[in-house]
Design an enzyme around this catalytic site. Structure first.
Site, PDB file in Angstrom:
ATOM      1  N   GLY A  50      49.447 -17.966  22.166  1.00 22.66           N
ATOM      2  CA  GLY A  50      49.616 -16.515  22.208  1.00 22.66           C
ATOM      3  C   GLY A  50      49.243 -15.969  20.835  1.00 22.66           C
ATOM      4  N   ALA A  51      48.462 -14.890  20.830  1.00 23.58           N
ATOM      5  CA  ALA A  51      47.849 -14.413  19.582  1.00 23.58           C
ATOM      6  C   ALA A  51      48.832 -14.226  18.421  1.00 23.58           C
ATOM      7  CB  ALA A  51      47.121 -13.103  19.861  1.00 23.58           C
ATOM      8  N   GLN A 195      50.057 -20.282  32.058  1.00 24.72           N
ATOM      9  CA  GLN A 195      50.963 -19.515  31.175  1.00 24.72           C
ATOM     10  C   GLN A 195      51.763 -18.475  31.957  1.00 24.72           C
ATOM     11  OE1 GLN A 195      47.818 -20.297  30.485  1.00 24.72           O
ATOM     12  NE2 GLN A 195      47.390 -20.407  28.301  1.00 24.72           N
ATOM     13  N   ASP A 236      43.905 -10.682  22.539  1.00 25.18           N
ATOM     14  CA  ASP A 236      43.698 -11.633  21.442  1.00 25.18           C
ATOM     15  C   ASP A 236      42.868 -11.029  20.319  1.00 25.18           C
ATOM     16  OD1 ASP A 236      44.607 -13.583  23.602  1.00 25.18           O
ATOM     17  OD2 ASP A 236      44.516 -14.773  21.764  1.00 25.18           O
ATOM     18  N   ASN A 246      40.914 -11.220  25.991  1.00 22.44           N
ATOM     19  CA  ASN A 246      42.234 -11.716  26.415  1.00 22.44           C
ATOM     20  C   ASN A 246      41.995 -12.875  27.374  1.00 22.44           C
ATOM     21  OD1 ASN A 246      45.166 -11.475  26.376  1.00 22.44           O
ATOM     22  ND2 ASN A 246      45.008 -10.845  28.502  1.00 22.44           N
ATOM     23  N   LYS A 247      43.057 -13.506  27.798  1.00 19.96           N
ATOM     24  CA  LYS A 247      42.986 -14.706  28.648  1.00 19.96           C
ATOM     25  C   LYS A 247      41.957 -14.575  29.772  1.00 19.96           C
ATOM     26  CE  LYS A 247      44.646 -17.815  28.250  1.00 19.96           C
ATOM     27  NZ  LYS A 247      43.885 -18.845  27.491  1.00 19.96           N
TER      28      LYS A 247
HETATM   29  O1  MRU Z   1      45.478 -19.296  25.365  1.00 15.59           O
HETATM   30  P1  MRU Z   1      46.714 -18.519  25.077  1.00 15.59           P
HETATM   31  O2  MRU Z   1      47.870 -18.898  25.911  1.00 15.59           O
HETATM   32  O3  MRU Z   1      47.019 -18.515  23.594  1.00 15.59           O
HETATM   33  O4  MRU Z   1      46.326 -17.017  25.462  1.00 15.59           O
HETATM   34  C1  MRU Z   1      47.262 -16.000  25.307  1.00 15.59           C
HETATM   35  C2  MRU Z   1      46.806 -14.692  25.798  1.00 15.59           C
HETATM   36  O5  MRU Z   1      45.717 -14.522  26.295  1.00 15.59           O
HETATM   37  C3  MRU Z   1      47.759 -13.521  25.591  1.00 15.59           C
HETATM   38  O6  MRU Z   1      47.566 -12.543  26.561  1.00 15.59           O
HETATM   39  C4  MRU Z   1      47.512 -12.879  24.225  1.00 15.59           C
HETATM   40  O7  MRU Z   1      47.440 -13.825  23.221  1.00 15.59           O
HETATM   41  C5  MRU Z   1      48.506 -11.843  23.926  1.00 15.59           C
HETATM   42  S1  MRU Z   1      49.610 -12.281  22.641  1.00 15.59           S
HETATM   43  C6  MRU Z   1      50.910 -11.233  22.518  1.00 15.59           C
END
Ligand code: MRU
Length: 345
Positions: A50-51, A195, A236, A246-247
């Site tokens: 998560g970012a 996730q 992200d 984003n994801k």
């Molecule tokens: O690959 P990940 O689990 O790190 O991806 C996370 C995401 O895409 C979240 O939506 C994003 O980081 C938002 S963080 C508050």
């Protein structure tokens, strides 16, 4: 309140404590890290993800390398190694780069080991606190967009687990729930690493927020049946034009939301906006291992001879986004002018 990482002092040694997200939802266990290399691996292996959580983990990597050094020269050398190692872990989330630059700036004028240690731990704790406060502001700004009785769709996990605490997209949902709105959340499972099914569902259950997990491919069907009132996701990296990485699967949802006239919101702090990038095609998209796709929770589901492709993120053009909820308020289109305005101040 749920918090993803901390630094503690134990037996004259500093230890980083990271909630190991790989074990959730079955087990709540914590990883202990004592070096920047261990933190870097925890990021690469998705123990912390998560970012915003990755950003703070980057700060932890630098802080821990200082805190466990014996003299000033060793500490300075370790800091440089930690900074360059941790920034190579995951390329897409802007907060990793923003946060590690921020701690480097705050320790840059230190002249003794004691001073370095004091500033490193203070910076980690201040940045953690700032994360929580910022996310609460995002949450309460965003909650205004949610009406009583609405069904909200979210993707991946942009909750407390993706941050130090509270969450961004999930923070908005959390704030609306705390304000007494009777909402229901559809949670995309978010293949390949689940996730949504594992982490977002776990957080929602903990808070008692009504929710239903769906497979990623069910979103269009639910929208066509009028089951979704609003989509909220995290980010992200956001460009100056308002394009959002984003994801993987976020862009698909934006296309579907546009087709069905459903508002599509992104919730993120302004630190996720990259002032050096104009448009989405300049964002580096992380491509992860084929194994994550070919296996499901460790079980092989594709023939060994088949190839897989695993981009971890996609980019949603700003023009498809209804609004970007930040700690400074809700940005609406045209994003370019509003974002430029933020960076002028
Ligand atoms: O690959 P990940 O689990 O790190 O991806 C996370 C995401 O895409 C979240 O939506 C994003 O980081 C938002 S963080 C508050």
């Amino acid at each position: 309140m749920l918090r993803t990482l901390e630094i503690v002092e134990r037996d004259e040694e500093y230890v980083g404590i990271i909630l190991d997200q790989r074990a959730l939802p079955l087990e709540e266990k914590y990883l202990e890290v004592r070096s920047s290399e261990e933190v870097a691996r925890a990021i690469e292996e998705m123990a912390v993800r998560g970012a915003l959580a990755i950003g703070l983990a980057g700060v932890l990597a630098i802080a821990i390398s200082v805190l466990n050094s014996k003299d000033f020269e060793e500490a300075m050398k370790s800091v440089k190694e930690a900074y360059s190692r941790v920034r190579k872990t995951r390329p897409t989330a802007r907060n990793l780069f923003w946060a590690t630059d921020k701690i480097m700036k705050s320790i840059s004028s230190c002249e003794t080991l004691d001073e370095l240690k004091e500033v490193a731990i203070k910076t980690f704790r201040e940045m953690a606190k700032e994360d929580e406060e910022t996310n609460k502001k995002i949450g309460y700004f965003g909650a205004k967009l949610i009406k009583d009785g609405q069904n909200i769709l979210t993707h991946c996990n942009a909750g407390a687990l993706a941050c130090y605490s509270f969450g961004t997209a999930l923070g908005v949902i959390r704030a609306a729930w705390r304000e007494g709105k009777r909402i229901h959340v559809y949670v995309d499972e978010t293949r390949p690493l689940l996730q949504g099914a594992r982490l977002t569902a776990w957080e929602l259950l903990r808070d008692g927020i009504p929710h239903t997990v769906i497979v990623d491919s069910a979103a269009g069907y639910l929208m066509s049946k009028g089951e979704i009132d609003l989509v909220i996701v995290g980010a992200d990296r956001i460009t100056m034009e308002g394009d959002v990485a984003n994801k993987i699967g976020t862009y698909t949802l934006a296309v579907l939301a546009e087709k069905h006239n459903i508002p599509f919101y992104v919730a993120a702090p302004t630190s996720t906006i990259d002032p050096e990038i104009e448009s989405g095609d300049q964002i580096k998209i992380e491509v992860r291992s084929e194994e994550e796709v070919k296996k499901f929770l460790g079980l092989e589901v594709s023939p060994r001879g088949s190839r897989a492709y695993n981009p971890a993120f996609d980019v949603t053009p700003g023009e498809m986004i209804t609004g970007i909820i930040t700690e400074k308020g809700i940005l609406t289109k045209p994003f370019k002018e509003k974002i430029a305005e933020l960076f002028k101040k």
